[in-house]
Design a protein around this motif. Sequence first.
Motif, PDB file in Angstrom:
ATOM      1  N   PRO A 104       0.824  -1.224   0.000  1.00 15.43           N
ATOM      2  CA  PRO A 104       0.000   0.000   0.000  1.00 15.43           C
ATOM      3  C   PRO A 104       0.855   1.271   0.000  1.00 15.43           C
ATOM      4  CG  PRO A 104       0.052  -0.946   2.190  1.00 15.43           C
ATOM      5  CD  PRO A 104       0.761  -1.919   1.312  1.00 15.43           C
ATOM      6  N   VAL A 105       1.600   1.454  -1.065  1.00 15.55           N
ATOM      7  CA  VAL A 105       2.469   2.620  -1.216  1.00 15.55           C
ATOM      8  C   VAL A 105       2.229   3.229  -2.594  1.00 15.55           C
ATOM      9  CG1 VAL A 105       4.260   1.771   0.347  1.00 15.55           C
ATOM     10  CG2 VAL A 105       4.378   1.194  -2.082  1.00 15.55           C
ATOM     11  N   PRO A 106       2.436   4.550  -2.741  1.00 13.73           N
ATOM     12  CA  PRO A 106       2.236   5.178  -4.044  1.00 13.73           C
ATOM     13  C   PRO A 106       3.333   4.788  -5.030  1.00 13.73           C
ATOM     14  CG  PRO A 106       3.064   6.783  -2.475  1.00 13.73           C
ATOM     15  CD  PRO A 106       2.775   5.546  -1.691  1.00 13.73           C
ATOM     16  N   VAL A 107       2.981   4.728  -6.292  1.00 12.86           N
ATOM     17  CA  VAL A 107       3.939   4.482  -7.371  1.00 12.86           C
ATOM     18  C   VAL A 107       4.264   5.822  -8.026  1.00 12.86           C
ATOM     19  CG1 VAL A 107       4.358   3.366  -9.583  1.00 12.86           C
ATOM     20  CG2 VAL A 107       3.099   2.158  -7.777  1.00 12.86           C
ATOM     21  N   LEU A 108       5.532   6.222  -7.996  1.00 18.23           N
ATOM     22  CA  LEU A 108       5.966   7.503  -8.574  1.00 18.23           C
ATOM     23  C   LEU A 108       6.487   7.281  -9.982  1.00 18.23           C
ATOM     24  CD1 LEU A 108       6.653  10.599  -7.775  1.00 18.23           C
ATOM     25  CD2 LEU A 108       8.998   9.753  -7.717  1.00 18.23           C
ATOM     26  N   LEU A 109       5.924   7.979 -10.938  1.00 20.04           N
ATOM     27  CA  LEU A 109       6.462   7.989 -12.299  1.00 20.04           C
ATOM     28  C   LEU A 109       7.475   9.121 -12.363  1.00 20.04           C
ATOM     29  CD1 LEU A 109       6.384   6.865 -15.173  1.00 20.04           C
ATOM     30  CD2 LEU A 109       4.591   8.555 -15.682  1.00 20.04           C
ATOM     31  N   ARG A 110       8.757   8.766 -12.308  1.00 23.95           N
ATOM     32  CA  ARG A 110       9.808   9.781 -12.158  1.00 23.95           C
ATOM     33  C   ARG A 110       9.924  10.645 -13.399  1.00 23.95           C
ATOM     34  NH1 ARG A 110      15.975   8.380 -10.447  1.00 23.95           N
ATOM     35  NH2 ARG A 110      16.071   7.511 -12.555  1.00 23.95           N
ATOM     36  N   ALA A 111       9.978  11.971 -13.166  1.00 28.70           N
ATOM     37  CA  ALA A 111      10.115  12.929 -14.263  1.00 28.70           C
ATOM     38  C   ALA A 111      11.433  13.681 -14.207  1.00 28.70           C
ATOM     39  CB  ALA A 111       8.956  13.928 -14.233  1.00 28.70           C
ATOM     40  N   MET A 112      11.987  13.881 -13.001  1.00 32.67           N
ATOM     41  CA  MET A 112      13.207  14.690 -12.884  1.00 32.67           C
ATOM     42  C   MET A 112      13.993  14.269 -11.661  1.00 32.67           C
ATOM     43  SD  MET A 112      13.533  18.859 -12.723  1.00 32.67           S
ATOM     44  CE  MET A 112      12.808  18.952 -11.095  1.00 32.67           C
ATOM     45  N   HIS A 113      15.324  14.357 -11.777  1.00 31.33           N
ATOM     46  CA  HIS A 113      16.220  14.088 -10.658  1.00 31.33           C
ATOM     47  C   HIS A 113      17.248  15.221 -10.629  1.00 31.33           C
ATOM     48  CE1 HIS A 113      18.889  10.942  -8.362  1.00 31.33           C
ATOM     49  NE2 HIS A 113      18.674  12.062  -7.688  1.00 31.33           N
ATOM     50  N   SER A 114      17.247  16.022  -9.555  1.00 28.03           N
ATOM     51  CA  SER A 114      18.146  17.173  -9.470  1.00 28.03           C
ATOM     52  C   SER A 114      18.887  17.161  -8.145  1.00 28.03           C
ATOM     53  CB  SER A 114      17.361  18.481  -9.616  1.00 28.03           C
ATOM     54  OG  SER A 114      16.403  18.603  -8.584  1.00 28.03           O
ATOM     55  N   ALA A 115      19.951  17.959  -8.085  1.00 29.93           N
ATOM     56  CA  ALA A 115      20.750  18.065  -6.860  1.00 29.93           C
ATOM     57  C   ALA A 115      21.195  19.506  -6.675  1.00 29.93           C
ATOM     58  CB  ALA A 115      21.959  17.142  -6.934  1.00 29.93           C
ATOM     59  N   VAL A 116      21.121  19.985  -5.420  1.00 33.33           N
ATOM     60  CA  VAL A 116      21.542  21.353  -5.093  1.00 33.33           C
ATOM     61  C   VAL A 116      22.361  21.325  -3.809  1.00 33.33           C
ATOM     62  CG1 VAL A 116      19.568  22.467  -6.209  1.00 33.33           C
ATOM     63  CG2 VAL A 116      19.402  21.777  -3.820  1.00 33.33           C
ATOM     64  N   PRO A 117      23.220  22.322  -3.582  1.00 33.80           N
ATOM     65  CA  PRO A 117      24.012  22.377  -2.353  1.00 33.80           C
ATOM     66  C   PRO A 117      23.121  22.554  -1.130  1.00 33.80           C
ATOM     67  CG  PRO A 117      24.969  23.783  -4.049  1.00 33.80           C
ATOM     68  CD  PRO A 117      23.624  23.376  -4.540  1.00 33.80           C
ATOM     69  N   GLY A 118      23.468  21.863  -0.046  1.00 34.24           N
ATOM     70  CA  GLY A 118      22.712  21.981   1.205  1.00 34.24           C
ATOM     71  C   GLY A 118      23.631  22.237   2.381  1.00 34.24           C
ATOM     72  N   GLY A 119      23.031  22.450   3.560  1.00 31.05           N
ATOM     73  CA  GLY A 119      23.820  22.707   4.751  1.00 31.05           C
ATOM     74  C   GLY A 119      24.628  23.995   4.614  1.00 31.05           C
ATOM     75  N   ALA A 120      25.896  23.939   5.033  1.00 34.21           N
ATOM     76  CA  ALA A 120      26.761  25.118   4.932  1.00 34.21           C
ATOM     77  C   ALA A 120      26.894  25.596   3.490  1.00 34.21           C
ATOM     78  CB  ALA A 120      28.135  24.800   5.513  1.00 34.21           C
TER      79      ALA A 120
ATOM     80  N   VAL B 288      24.066  27.880   2.751  1.00 33.73           N
ATOM     81  CA  VAL B 288      24.322  29.213   3.323  1.00 33.73           C
ATOM     82  C   VAL B 288      25.184  30.028   2.358  1.00 33.73           C
ATOM     83  CG1 VAL B 288      25.330  30.501   5.242  1.00 33.73           C
ATOM     84  CG2 VAL B 288      24.135  28.348   5.696  1.00 33.73           C
ATOM     85  N   ALA B 289      26.235  29.396   1.837  1.00 35.83           N
ATOM     86  CA  ALA B 289      27.116  30.076   0.881  1.00 35.83           C
ATOM     87  C   ALA B 289      26.354  30.480  -0.373  1.00 35.83           C
ATOM     88  CB  ALA B 289      28.288  29.171   0.523  1.00 35.83           C
ATOM     89  N   MET B 290      25.478  29.606  -0.858  1.00 39.79           N
ATOM     90  CA  MET B 290      24.692  29.910  -2.057  1.00 39.79           C
ATOM     91  C   MET B 290      23.764  31.102  -1.815  1.00 39.79           C
ATOM     92  SD  MET B 290      25.185  27.776  -4.726  1.00 39.79           S
ATOM     93  CE  MET B 290      23.628  27.488  -5.554  1.00 39.79           C
TER      94      MET B 290
END
Length: 488
Positions: free
Chosen positions: A34-50, A53-55
Amino acid sequence: MIEAFDFGRIAVIGDLLLDCYISGSVSRISPEAPVPVLLRAMHSAVPGGAANVAMNAAALGCGVELVGLLGVDNSAERLRAALAPHAMIDLSGLVVDPKWTTITKTRVLSGRQQIVRIDDERLDVVSEETRSRLIDAACAAIARADVVVCSDYAKGVLSDEVLEAIMAFAAARGVPVIVDPKRRTFGAYRGAWLVTPNRGELAAATGLSLGTDDDIAHAAASVSEQFGGHVLVTRSEEGMTLFRTDGPVLHARARKSEVYDVCGAGDTVVATIACVVSAGQDLETAVVIANCAASIVVGKLGTATVSRAELSSALRAEIREEGATVPLVRARDIVEEWRRHGARVVFTNGCFDLVHPGHIMLIKAAAQQGDKLIVALNSDASVRRLKGESRPVQDEQARATVIGALRDVDLVVLFDEDTPLDTIRALRPDVVVKGADYQEHQVVGGDFVKSYGGRVALVDLVAGRSTSALVTKMRQPQAPAVESDGSS
């Protein structure tokens, strides 16, 4: 406004994260569970944490030197690739340890709804050799910085030894340190100028009830004793509370906005405060501007930044528009609010009895000298003393209504004295404007304004225009009109 700020340079030291997002659409439930099925459209990555802050600091136009720890892995490469295009961010302080795993947080989204978050991290103890390299990189960055930010995500970079070295070196150089905390108590941050816990972190550090403004202020005072500095409590939809060791408590109410995602909002707050302080602004101004920045970033999905143009536009919209007569005490409060938003305040004055093109040109030219324009009007009694018993033609309320309705005028105040000197002393404008028929040394209040770094501006007038001339013309007998008999 903030576009006029001359930012310095900040050092951001702390835990580096890579925030990944897998997004798509959900239209059915899996037959397997009983879990949703995701049809993936995009995969992205961005800086996180410190790195986020710099960004955020770079997005505002501030120079940043980033110090943190990376492994030798795919996430480290992706994080470097995401940071590399940003010329305002110096990556020379990044320390690489092959034994370290670059921390990754992956969020799975359907539309704007987060379904699950997957964390990929292995928190090994940082070796003594790597810790020494981090301290060296941190001290080198602090030596070139106007403000230091410690972004503590409790992932191991900001150990007791590293924090102690940062605080000692920053104190020796007189550089303020701002800490975004994740420890249960704040004793390790002793020496910090400002610590920015959220409500949950403050509750954990004090064990106190946080139901009201007074409760928040009391808890902030308590936690301040743990490290000795100011405390800014971020309170989500309730805004922020600033406890200062040397001043009154400030409650900055949240700006109304649609909240989509609070992820990274704390990074935006601490980055904005650091940038504004690096420009020589006071802490209260920095907090009000950061509060506005936070209201923008929570309206964006995922880890995000706020540009200088976005923030400037939001600040202008947020500043009160009270183009009507207000008492001087109220005017002083309004001007202080403008200043906390970074506005440059301009002042001009006059009787403005019968408004003519010369008045309009003076007001337009004055408005161009800054962000907010105050027009001080002589009261009726003051006009009579200056111009005689037959003046003013219009009473003070009528004159204030006309001047307050002009697009370039933000505030109107009345003064009863012969000169506006007391009003200028109360409001402390950044610029005083008079017509070019004056010389600078003749401008009332000019020396006072210049004593704290303000200036006097003399603007050109429209020749041949004056209220006195209009009044004289109105009083001259008019020749009777000659009726036409219809003949040519």
